[in-house]
Design a protein around this motif. Structure first.
Motif, mmCIF file in Angstrom:
data_model
loop_
_atom_site.group_PDB
_atom_site.id
_atom_site.type_symbol
_atom_site.label_atom_id
_atom_site.label_comp_id
_atom_site.label_asym_id
_atom_site.label_seq_id
_atom_site.Cartn_x
_atom_site.Cartn_y
_atom_site.Cartn_z
ATOM 1 N N THR A 130 16.559 37.271 22.431
ATOM 2 C CA THR A 130 17.525 38.372 22.348
ATOM 3 C C THR A 130 17.214 39.449 23.387
ATOM 4 O OG1 THR A 130 16.264 39.622 20.679
ATOM 5 C CG2 THR A 130 17.844 37.963 19.894
ATOM 6 N N VAL A 131 18.274 40.181 23.766
ATOM 7 C CA VAL A 131 18.164 41.263 24.745
ATOM 8 C C VAL A 131 18.823 42.497 24.141
ATOM 9 C CG1 VAL A 131 18.733 42.038 27.077
ATOM 10 C CG2 VAL A 131 18.260 39.617 26.648
ATOM 11 N N TRP A 132 18.181 43.654 24.306
ATOM 12 C CA TRP A 132 18.676 44.910 23.742
ATOM 13 C C TRP A 132 18.683 45.978 24.822
ATOM 14 C CZ3 TRP A 132 19.910 44.906 18.447
ATOM 15 C CH2 TRP A 132 19.535 43.726 17.780
ATOM 16 N N ALA A 133 19.696 46.835 24.813
ATOM 17 C CA ALA A 133 19.826 47.858 25.854
ATOM 18 C C ALA A 133 20.074 49.221 25.232
ATOM 19 C CB ALA A 133 20.962 47.508 26.810
ATOM 20 N N ALA A 134 19.516 50.256 25.857
ATOM 21 C CA ALA A 134 19.645 51.629 25.358
ATOM 22 C C ALA A 134 19.717 52.592 26.529
ATOM 23 C CB ALA A 134 18.459 51.984 24.464
ATOM 24 N N VAL A 135 20.165 53.805 26.252
ATOM 25 C CA VAL A 135 20.194 54.879 27.248
ATOM 26 C C VAL A 135 19.367 56.036 26.723
ATOM 27 C CG1 VAL A 135 21.625 56.596 28.418
ATOM 28 C CG2 VAL A 135 22.439 54.238 28.183
ATOM 29 N N ARG A 136 18.392 56.471 27.526
ATOM 30 C CA ARG A 136 17.572 57.637 27.172
ATOM 31 C C ARG A 136 17.662 58.637 28.308
ATOM 32 N NH1 ARG A 136 11.885 55.886 26.221
ATOM 33 N NH2 ARG A 136 12.533 55.453 24.078
ATOM 34 N N THR A 190 12.510 49.597 15.754
ATOM 35 C CA THR A 190 12.801 49.241 14.364
ATOM 36 C C THR A 190 14.161 48.576 14.290
ATOM 37 O OG1 THR A 190 11.530 51.163 13.607
ATOM 38 C CG2 THR A 190 12.957 50.100 11.998
ATOM 39 N N PHE A 191 14.225 47.431 13.630
ATOM 40 C CA PHE A 191 15.438 46.613 13.563
ATOM 41 C C PHE A 191 16.308 47.039 12.394
ATOM 42 C CE2 PHE A 191 17.633 42.621 12.285
ATOM 43 C CZ PHE A 191 18.292 42.348 13.481
ATOM 44 N N TYR A 192 17.601 47.337 12.691
ATOM 45 C CA TYR A 192 18.558 47.749 11.667
ATOM 46 C C TYR A 192 19.700 46.747 11.522
ATOM 47 C CZ TYR A 192 16.488 52.366 11.043
ATOM 48 O OH TYR A 192 15.631 53.400 10.731
ATOM 49 N N GLY A 193 19.573 45.588 12.091
ATOM 50 C CA GLY A 193 20.643 44.597 12.008
ATOM 51 C C GLY A 193 21.462 44.592 13.283
ATOM 52 N N GLY A 194 22.579 45.297 13.282
ATOM 53 C CA GLY A 194 23.453 45.340 14.443
ATOM 54 C C GLY A 194 22.984 46.258 15.540
ATOM 55 N N ALA A 195 21.925 46.999 15.312
ATOM 56 C CA ALA A 195 21.355 47.894 16.327
ATOM 57 C C ALA A 195 19.859 48.005 16.076
ATOM 58 C CB ALA A 195 22.022 49.258 16.294
ATOM 59 N N MET A 196 19.147 48.480 17.093
ATOM 60 C CA MET A 196 17.703 48.645 16.989
ATOM 61 C C MET A 196 17.335 50.046 17.451
ATOM 62 S SD MET A 196 14.715 46.528 19.020
ATOM 63 C CE MET A 196 15.192 44.963 18.268
ATOM 64 N N LEU A 197 16.518 50.737 16.674
ATOM 65 C CA LEU A 197 16.051 52.058 17.074
ATOM 66 C C LEU A 197 14.826 51.861 17.960
ATOM 67 C CD1 LEU A 197 16.871 55.011 16.593
ATOM 68 C CD2 LEU A 197 15.122 55.097 14.800
ATOM 69 N N TYR A 198 15.038 52.039 19.258
ATOM 70 C CA TYR A 198 13.999 51.806 20.264
ATOM 71 C C TYR A 198 13.363 53.151 20.578
ATOM 72 C CZ TYR A 198 12.053 50.275 24.803
ATOM 73 O OH TYR A 198 11.218 49.986 25.862
ATOM 74 N N GLY A 199 12.226 53.444 19.932
ATOM 75 C CA GLY A 199 11.642 54.768 20.076
ATOM 76 C C GLY A 199 12.541 55.796 19.414
ATOM 77 N N ASP A 200 13.208 56.617 20.221
ATOM 78 C CA ASP A 200 14.069 57.669 19.660
ATOM 79 C C ASP A 200 15.534 57.479 20.030
ATOM 80 O OD1 ASP A 200 13.795 58.112 22.346
ATOM 81 O OD2 ASP A 200 13.392 60.252 22.202
ATOM 82 N N TRP A 202 19.083 54.536 20.123
ATOM 83 C CA TRP A 202 19.625 53.267 19.657
ATOM 84 C C TRP A 202 19.717 52.262 20.801
ATOM 85 C CZ3 TRP A 202 19.583 52.165 14.831
ATOM 86 C CH2 TRP A 202 19.893 53.104 13.843
ATOM 87 N N ALA A 203 19.425 51.022 20.493
ATOM 88 C CA ALA A 203 19.627 49.916 21.423
ATOM 89 C C ALA A 203 20.596 48.929 20.789
ATOM 90 C CB ALA A 203 18.301 49.221 21.737
ATOM 91 N N VAL A 204 21.518 48.414 21.600
ATOM 92 C CA VAL A 204 22.509 47.454 21.104
ATOM 93 C C VAL A 204 22.221 46.085 21.700
ATOM 94 C CG1 VAL A 204 24.293 49.199 20.768
ATOM 95 C CG2 VAL A 204 24.112 48.019 22.974
ATOM 96 N N PRO A 205 22.617 45.014 21.017
ATOM 97 C CA PRO A 205 22.350 43.679 21.545
ATOM 98 C C PRO A 205 23.232 43.351 22.745
ATOM 99 C CG PRO A 205 23.649 43.544 19.528
ATOM 100 C CD PRO A 205 23.260 44.977 19.689
ATOM 101 N N VAL A 206 22.659 42.674 23.712
ATOM 102 C CA VAL A 206 23.398 42.194 24.883
ATOM 103 C C VAL A 206 23.594 40.693 24.689
ATOM 104 C CG1 VAL A 206 23.482 42.044 27.392
ATOM 105 C CG2 VAL A 206 22.285 43.952 26.297
ATOM 106 N N LYS A 207 24.729 40.312 24.117
ATOM 107 C CA LYS A 207 24.959 38.901 23.820
ATOM 108 C C LYS A 207 25.422 38.147 25.064
ATOM 109 C CE LYS A 207 25.839 39.772 18.952
ATOM 110 N NZ LYS A 207 26.800 39.682 17.819
#
Length: 238
Positions: A130-136, A190-200, A202-207
């Motif tokens: 899986t791949v997850w992306a976020a903006v900080r 931390t995994f929340y299902g449809g999103a992941m809290l990456y540090g501070d 949100w990260a969303v899955p890159v399908k």
């Protein structure tokens, strides 16, 4: 005469009781904040049609929001600070824009009076492939999970209309325990299902592809996961 004295004593008792109740009500009214839902270190979610929104209120004054349309891959991020006073919750984004939410004694609502549901972490099972992306702030972050305990973090700093080349990419180990991801170097998610809290944030899955939309520009991120390290293609869009 005796009955008159008893009446007087009874009336004084009633007046003292009323005064005590009025004083108690005034005290509670001045400190009613504890009756509202408490937001620090809580996460919230709502879904309306094809739109999903995720909010997380940090233990300090930081807040992270992501609104996505999974079917189209569109994502809009908002990170900033928050304050709460009575039923009003004000969020000031890092870019200066503000949003208003309403908290009640049991719910959190947006400006359209849509109820958010409180959510918590869930067991991820496996994150392999899986791949997850976020903006900080001004950085685009991508966290990729390969086979075994290998992960890769890619960072594109200085988000602005540009060529989309990665600033840094590095492999690191990780350990998954239930919903918690411990990354080599001290970071965590931390995994929340449809999103992941990456540090501070949100990260969303890159399908397959995610479109990161900003006020005047955007980026298209595609991930090919046939082999690890994964191939990440980032392209500016107007």
């Amino acid at each position: 005469m005796l009955s008159l004295n008893r009446f007087s004593v009874r009336m004084k008792s009633i007046f003292r009781t009323i005064a005590l109740l009025v004083s108690l009500l005034a005290t509670v009214s001045c400190n009613i904040d504890f009756l509202y839902i408490q937001l620090p270190d809580t996460s919230w979610f709502y879904e309306l049609g094809e739109t999903q929104a995720w909010l997380h209120f940090g233990p300090g004054d930081r807040v992270t929001i992501v609104q996505s349309e999974p079917s189209s891959g569109k994502c809009q991020y908002s990170n900033g600070t928050w304050t709460a006073s009575g039923h009003s919750v004000m969020i000031t984004e890092d870019g200066g824009a503000s949003r208003k939410f309403t908290r009640t004694f049991s719910h959190l609502k947006n400006s359209k009076n849509k109820n958010f549901s409180r959510i918590g972490p869930v067991d991820a099972g496996s994150l392999s492939g899986t791949v997850w992306a976020a903006v900080r702030k001004d950085s685009l972050l991508v966290l990729s999970f390969g086979p075994g305990t290998r992960a890769e973090k890619a960072v594109y700093k200085g988000i602005s209309p540009g060529d989309g080349s990665w600033t840094s990419r590095e492999e690191q180990g990780y350990a998954l325990t239930g919903s918690h991801v411990a990354l080599e170097g001290g970071e965590s998610a931390t995994f929340y299902g449809g999103a992941m809290l990456y540090g501070d944030v949100w990260a969303v899955p890159v399908k397959s592809r995610v479109l990161f939309l900003f006020p005047t520009f955007g980026y298209s991120l595609e991930a090919q996961t046939e082999s690890f390290p994964f191939t990440l293609h980032l392209e500016p869009i107007s």
